[in-house]
Design a protein around this motif. Structure first.
Motif, PDB file in Angstrom:
ATOM      1  N   HIS A   1      69.156  28.337  46.713  1.00  0.00           N
ATOM      2  CA  HIS A   1      69.198  29.457  47.648  1.00  0.00           C
ATOM      3  C   HIS A   1      67.839  29.564  48.324  1.00  0.00           C
ATOM      4  O   HIS A   1      66.799  29.642  47.648  1.00  0.00           O
ATOM      5  CB  HIS A   1      69.531  30.753  46.902  1.00  0.00           C
ATOM      6  CG  HIS A   1      69.711  31.939  47.795  1.00  0.00           C
ATOM      7  ND1 HIS A   1      70.801  32.083  48.627  1.00  0.00           N
ATOM      8  CD2 HIS A   1      68.923  33.035  47.994  1.00  0.00           C
ATOM      9  CE1 HIS A   1      70.689  33.227  49.289  1.00  0.00           C
ATOM     10  NE2 HIS A   1      69.565  33.814  48.931  1.00  0.00           N
TER      11      HIS A   1
ATOM     12  N   TYR B   1      67.747  28.295  41.378  1.00  0.00           N
ATOM     13  CA  TYR B   1      67.913  29.405  40.439  1.00  0.00           C
ATOM     14  C   TYR B   1      68.788  28.934  39.285  1.00  0.00           C
ATOM     15  O   TYR B   1      69.791  28.234  39.502  1.00  0.00           O
ATOM     16  CB  TYR B   1      68.540  30.608  41.135  1.00  0.00           C
ATOM     17  CG  TYR B   1      67.618  31.236  42.157  1.00  0.00           C
ATOM     18  CD1 TYR B   1      66.830  32.338  41.824  1.00  0.00           C
ATOM     19  CD2 TYR B   1      67.530  30.710  43.443  1.00  0.00           C
ATOM     20  CE1 TYR B   1      65.975  32.902  42.760  1.00  0.00           C
ATOM     21  CE2 TYR B   1      66.671  31.273  44.383  1.00  0.00           C
ATOM     22  CZ  TYR B   1      65.903  32.369  44.038  1.00  0.00           C
ATOM     23  OH  TYR B   1      65.048  32.919  44.952  1.00  0.00           O
TER      24      TYR B   1
ATOM     25  N   VAL C   1      75.906  33.346  44.244  1.00  0.00           N
ATOM     26  CA  VAL C   1      75.559  34.261  45.329  1.00  0.00           C
ATOM     27  C   VAL C   1      76.803  34.410  46.190  1.00  0.00           C
ATOM     28  O   VAL C   1      77.407  33.413  46.600  1.00  0.00           O
ATOM     29  CB  VAL C   1      74.387  33.728  46.170  1.00  0.00           C
ATOM     30  CG1 VAL C   1      74.099  34.662  47.344  1.00  0.00           C
ATOM     31  CG2 VAL C   1      73.134  33.577  45.310  1.00  0.00           C
TER      32      VAL C   1
ATOM     33  N   TRP D   1      74.022  38.911  44.383  1.00  0.00           N
ATOM     34  CA  TRP D   1      73.869  38.038  43.221  1.00  0.00           C
ATOM     35  C   TRP D   1      74.821  38.482  42.120  1.00  0.00           C
ATOM     36  O   TRP D   1      74.917  39.685  41.808  1.00  0.00           O
ATOM     37  CB  TRP D   1      72.433  38.075  42.718  1.00  0.00           C
ATOM     38  CG  TRP D   1      71.494  37.401  43.666  1.00  0.00           C
ATOM     39  CD1 TRP D   1      71.003  37.921  44.837  1.00  0.00           C
ATOM     40  CD2 TRP D   1      70.975  36.084  43.550  1.00  0.00           C
ATOM     41  NE1 TRP D   1      70.200  36.987  45.453  1.00  0.00           N
ATOM     42  CE2 TRP D   1      70.163  35.852  44.687  1.00  0.00           C
ATOM     43  CE3 TRP D   1      71.116  35.072  42.614  1.00  0.00           C
ATOM     44  CZ2 TRP D   1      69.495  34.658  44.905  1.00  0.00           C
ATOM     45  CZ3 TRP D   1      70.438  33.875  42.806  1.00  0.00           C
ATOM     46  CH2 TRP D   1      69.640  33.675  43.937  1.00  0.00           C
TER      47      TRP D   1
ATOM     48  N   THR E   1      69.384  41.467  44.175  1.00  0.00           N
ATOM     49  CA  THR E   1      68.419  40.402  43.920  1.00  0.00           C
ATOM     50  C   THR E   1      68.660  39.821  42.533  1.00  0.00           C
ATOM     51  O   THR E   1      69.259  40.478  41.676  1.00  0.00           O
ATOM     52  CB  THR E   1      66.983  40.938  43.979  1.00  0.00           C
ATOM     53  OG1 THR E   1      66.796  41.873  42.885  1.00  0.00           O
ATOM     54  CG2 THR E   1      66.706  41.626  45.311  1.00  0.00           C
ATOM     55  N   PRO E   2      68.164  38.603  42.264  1.00  0.00           N
ATOM     56  CA  PRO E   2      68.307  38.078  40.899  1.00  0.00           C
ATOM     57  C   PRO E   2      67.558  38.917  39.877  1.00  0.00           C
ATOM     58  O   PRO E   2      68.025  39.071  38.745  1.00  0.00           O
ATOM     59  CB  PRO E   2      67.745  36.654  41.004  1.00  0.00           C
ATOM     60  CG  PRO E   2      66.941  36.633  42.255  1.00  0.00           C
ATOM     61  CD  PRO E   2      67.561  37.623  43.178  1.00  0.00           C
TER      62      PRO E   2
END
Length: 310
Positions: A39, A44, A95, A101, A124-125
């Protein structure tokens, strides 16, 4: 560097790097069960950490980020206590098309052999660490459900999960893989068996799809297989191709033996392979492998574009 004749990349261990070592030495101590994505130019990774039976089992799922795919910075840690789970297993990190996320987490019901899948969602992560959760695959009194592989493309969500029958308390390690679809990744409809064990073969006791790779004109799956209950936790990796009748998401095992296994340990465990496509036709693989002391570590290796077939 290996490509199976189907075109799917396979680990060979020759140039693998350790991404996450086990929390400790010895059997039952694991780092692995990875799920990865790219991403905005970064990689990730979500993975599970485990201690032995009686010492906590699968105690956390970690979400991390890397610029090179090898060295990772931890962004979020999700512990089993937030779900009231006895143990955690393989997560799935995705995603959404809208940029949200999602982390699908495999959870064990305390005091039973039942498993279910919980979903966390955030902007967000990092936000996954304390995001609210919802049950998306509850399982049932008859079936445990865990280890999802989740993809979203073409306006449709696709999921492959391992399913364990609970009718025999002494044989709950048996497993098949089922395929499900969803319009939103929340409400799933089972479409049938995606991959089944083969009586008398090396994967007769159980099969678990670990990754599904789109090779352009066809899909290929890698899966974990075991022949007996004694091989539980030491599965090896096999290759599966689409079934002849063309049912999307359904596969049949290819070959008479595993395609990849650990070179370092008597049990030869090499499992939970995740294939991550890279720009230019290359691939990066993440997988859990058994070390000589019986612990499991998370490794990665790359397969360049144009690698030779086996």
């Amino acid at each position: 560097m290996r490509l199976h004749p189907t075109g799917v990349p396979l680990p060979d261990g020759a140039a693998a790097a350790v991404v996450v070592p086990p929390p400790d030495d010895g059997p039952g101590t694991w780092a692995g069960a990875p799920s990865a994505l790219r991403h905005d130019g970064a990689v990730y990774l979500a993975y599970r950490l485990r201690r032995p039976e009686g010492e906590g089992r699968g105690y956390a799922v970690v979400v991390a980020r890397s610029d090179d795919g090898v060295s990772f910075e931890v962004l979020a840690v999700v512990e089993k206590e937030r779900f009231g789970a006895e143990s955690l297993e393989r997560p799935a990190l995705v995603v959404t098309p809208a940029g949200r996320w999602r982390l699908y987490v495999s959870c064990a019901t305390a005091g039973t052999k039942h498993w279910w899948v919980e979903l966390l969602e955030a902007d967000t992560p990092e936000g996954l660490a304390d995001a609210p959760s919802v049950t998306v695959l509850p399982g049932s009194e008859e079936l445990a459900v865990k280890d999802p592989v989740v993809q979203s493309h073409g306006g449709q969500w696709h999921l492959w999960a391992s399913v364990h029958p609970l009718d025999d308390p002494d044989a709950t390690d048996r497993m098949t893989t089922r395929y499900a679809t969803s319009p939103d990744g929340l409400t799933w409809t089972w479409q049938g068996t995606a991959l089944a064990p083969r009586p008398g073969e090396w994967d007769a006791r159980g099969v678990r799809i670990s990754t599904v790779v789109d090779l352009g004109d066809h899909l290929v799956a890698l899966y974990d297989g075991r022949a007996t209950a004694n091989e539980n936790w030491e599965e090896r990796t096999g290759v599966a191709v689409p079934v002849a009748d063309g049912r999307f998401g359904c596969f049949r095992a290819e070959g008479s033996g595993p395609a990849a296994e650990s070179p370092d340990a008597p049990g030869r465990g090499l499992r939970y392979v995740h294939v991550l496509p890279l720009p230019g036709g290359a691939y990066r693989l993440y997988y859990e492998v058994t070390r000589s002391d019986g612990s499991h570590e998370l490794r990665t290796e790359t397969i360049p574009s144009g690698a030779p077939e086996l």
